[in-house]
Write an enzyme that holds these catalytic residues in place. Structure first.
Site, PDB file in Angstrom:
ATOM      1  N   HIS A 201       0.772  -1.167  -0.068  1.00 57.79           N
ATOM      2  CA  HIS A 201      -0.070   0.030   0.088  1.00 57.79           C
ATOM      3  C   HIS A 201       0.898   1.223  -0.110  1.00 57.79           C
ATOM      4  CE1 HIS A 201      -3.404  -2.670   1.108  1.00 57.79           C
ATOM      5  NE2 HIS A 201      -4.097  -1.681   0.249  1.00 57.79           N
ATOM      6  N   GLU A 448     -11.829  -9.583  -4.419  1.00 60.16           N
ATOM      7  CA  GLU A 448     -10.479  -9.566  -4.049  1.00 60.16           C
ATOM      8  C   GLU A 448      -9.914 -10.890  -3.323  1.00 60.16           C
ATOM      9  OE1 GLU A 448      -9.419  -6.167  -1.786  1.00 60.16           O
ATOM     10  OE2 GLU A 448     -11.411  -6.223  -0.859  1.00 60.16           O
ATOM     11  N   ASP A 472      -4.773  -7.557  -4.024  1.00 61.04           N
ATOM     12  CA  ASP A 472      -5.372  -8.706  -3.236  1.00 61.04           C
ATOM     13  C   ASP A 472      -5.723  -9.999  -3.672  1.00 61.04           C
ATOM     14  OD1 ASP A 472      -4.632  -7.613  -0.747  1.00 61.04           O
ATOM     15  OD2 ASP A 472      -6.604  -6.604  -0.299  1.00 61.04           O
ATOM     16  N   CYS A 519     -10.149  -1.915 -10.092  1.00 63.86           N
ATOM     17  CA  CYS A 519      -9.713  -1.048  -9.692  1.00 63.86           C
ATOM     18  C   CYS A 519      -8.359  -0.947  -8.811  1.00 63.86           C
ATOM     19  CB  CYS A 519     -10.663  -0.382  -8.167  1.00 63.86           C
ATOM     20  SG  CYS A 519     -11.033  -1.597  -7.104  1.00 63.86           S
TER      21      CYS A 519
END
Length: 589
Positions: A201, A448, A472, A519
């Site tokens: 992240h 995910e 993920d 996304c």
């Protein structure tokens, strides 16, 4: 002497500047800039901490009995001497005044400088005094933490008056995603970390800030010194320390070329994303804060495909944002997008995005052995229904100002779906009973987790739309920690099974007449643009900085020619070495 350090490229571009080292410590250290008006107060905090430690050491020395070894009292004398030595005290004040570092950061920076000096001493006894210095600094940091930070600790300083004319590059063992956001708009033009993966992240936030970055460079913070000139090559993952004039000029030329290319791509802002064979593609933006809407609109985004709400919850010393604070943030985004759709993901904390009240160290070592598989995302929300209700109320209220989509992360089973929808219904009913203005929410799910991808009929039955979180999905499908550089080479978005899950999700959602988007980082990766178009994807959501280049790729693509690429991508015996050349061949056909 020039040195090259190799890591993982995570955010494209070239940064050239002086290194600012954030030293690691056994005590968690906050790093932020202080405003000019706060400098006296910050220096006073440092002096107060020094006085506290001096009293502690003096009390310890007085408590040493006559039968104690003489070396113990001598050691305390050494600590007192180090505490009051100008090489620590005065130099730390210098970091505060000249660089506007907070007291904790200034101490860490000076510790880094002095530790290197101790390491270079020939005398073994003197070298070993580094441990004493570290213990003194740790005491100071604990004293600062005990007394608390100033009232307004985080000041996003954008002025360069304290940094001089030279650009600065952050070098650290690791940087949390929340800390990365604190450096938004500051003087840093790039960053380097010892650890981290291509899709951690922190790397994702770096890309969203459009900062050249290299992670997993292992020895970077050891080889790079404070104020060294360095080059961060975010395209190849190389950090050049003390570059020669020739190398420096070559990279400066690349910087100028990159700037010209961005200016050229910016001209596509108002042009619709339509393929050569006439297919319209929706391009949305991923954002972390309301301020990101400006960049999203400037890049030509047709809405927000992912608002990461968790960043409202981080760096708050464990205090959660209340309903009004969240409502203010969400409504600012909705109003800023001026009628374009906004997708808000409910809070996704855990793994490498812990809350302050649950430190990353605790998640990794003390409480939860594998945070990526623990209480995170929707699991955390359902475990704290009061917190979840507050967030849902704020999102519902914001939907009165424009079209809002609610997106739920990490769902994997029917019980979670039912519990989530029950919470949504409960909050909607209460707001109506209270006469609170709200709009209608479309509710969607992030795909995910492999269990979700393999349960698409169930998800399509209950949700208005789905969005594939490829980061993920890859991690959980391949059992690879995407933040761990030691297994980064196994994190493979080209794996046929991963691509098969993406393909099946897109086809099933499209057949059911439900909107589907991607996304995750795959959406903004130019290597995957044609493949995703071939899969049937017609909605991409990415960082605003990636949007112009993806739009250009779409404008140049004929989806009729992509069938060979699609077939090869999901072939279990195919390899990345085969697929990528085929992709290039398809693009040039």
């Amino acid at each position: 002497m020039s040195v090259q350090v190799f890591g993982l490229p995570v955010s494209r571009g070239v940064a050239i500047g002086r290194a600012v080292l954030v030293a690691s410590s056994r005590v968690d250290v906050a790093h932020y800039f202080v405003d000019a008006a706060q400098l006296p107060a910050e220096i006073a905090r440092l002096k107060q901490a020094r006085d506290i430690v001096s009293q502690e050491l003096g009390a310890l020395k007085d408590s040493v009995g006559g039968d104690a070894p003489a070396e113990l009292a001598a050691l305390l004398d050494v600590h007192l001497m180090l505490l009051h030595d100008d090489t620590l005290a005065a130099a730390t004040r210098h970091w505060i005044v000249e660089r506007r570092y907070n007291a904790e950061w200034a101490l860490s920076a000076q510790l880094e400088v002095l530790a290197r000096q101790f390491d270079e001493m020939e005398d073994e006894y003197l070298r070993e005094r580094k441990a004493d210095l570290e213990q003194v600094v740790e005491r100071l940091l604990r004293a600062l933490a005990a007394k608390g930070a100033p009232l307004s600790p985080v000041v996003p300083v954008a002025a360069r008056d304290f940094a001089g004319e030279d650009p600065l590059i952050l070098v650290a063992g690791d940087i949390s995603p929340a800390d990365m956001l604190h450096f938004r708009g500051s003087v840093f033009t790039g960053f380097v970390t010892d650890v981290g993966g291509r899709n951690s992240h922190t790397a994702i936030v770096a890309r969203s800030l459009d900062i050249p970055a290299v992670v997993g460079a292992r020895d970077a913070s050891r080889l790079i010194r404070q104020d060294d000139w360095i080059i961060v090559d975010g395209d190849s993952g190389v950090v050049v320390v003390a570059p020669s004039p020739i190398v420096l000029e070559e990279y400066r030329f690349r910087q100028r070329q990159s700037h010209l290319e961005r200016e050229r791509l910016s001209r596509l802002r108002a042009k619709p994303a339509i393929t050569l064979d006439g297919l319209k593609v929706e391009l949305l933006a991923n954002i972390e804060s309301p301020d990101d809407c400006v960049a999203a609109l400037a890049a030509g985004a047709e809405g927000v495909g992912l608002f990461r709400s968790e960043f409202l919850f981080m760096n708050r010393a464990g205090a959660l944002p209340d309903e009004d604070e969240q409502f203010d943030a969400y409504s600012r985004v909705v109003r800023a997008m001026n009628g374009l759709p906004v997708t808000i993901r409910t809070v996704d904390v855990g793994a490498d995005k812990p809350l302050d009240r649950i430190s990353a160290a605790e998640l990794r070592h003390e409480h939860i052995l594998n945070p990526a598989l623990g209480l995170r995302a929707i699991r955390w929300s359902l475990a704290d229904p009061d917190m979840f209700d507050v967030q849902l109320r704020a999102i519902f209220r914001a939907s009165a100002f424009g079209p809002v989509r609610l997106m739920i992360p990490m769902l994997s089973r029917a019980s979670e779906i039912h519990a989530t929808l029950e919470a949504v219904h409960r909050v909607r009913s209460r707001l109506d009973q209270e006469g609170v203005a709200r709009g209608e929410l479309q509710v969607g799910a992030m795909i995910e987790v492999p269990a979700a991808a393999l349960s698409m009929p169930l998800f399509l039955k209950y949700f208005d739309f789905v969005s594939i979180g490829t980061n993920d999905l890859i991690q959980y499908t391949l059992a690879i920690d995407r933040a761990d550089e030691s297994v980064a080479h196994l994190y493979d978005p080209w794996h046929p099974v991963v691509l098969k899950l993406v393909l099946d999700t897109i086809r099933l959602a499209t057949a059911a007449g439900k909107p589907v988007s991607v996304c995750g980082e795959m959406a903004g990766d130019l290597e995957f643009t044609e493949l995703l178009l071939g899969f049937g994807l017609r909605s991409f959501s990415m960082h605003p900085t990636q949007l112009p280049a993806v739009k250009q790729k779409i404008l140049r693509t004929d989806t009729q020619r992509l069938q060979a690429l699609v077939a090869a991508a999901v072939d279990p015996e195919s390899t990345q070495a085969f697929i990528q050349p085929l992709a290039r061949q398809t693009r040039s056909a």
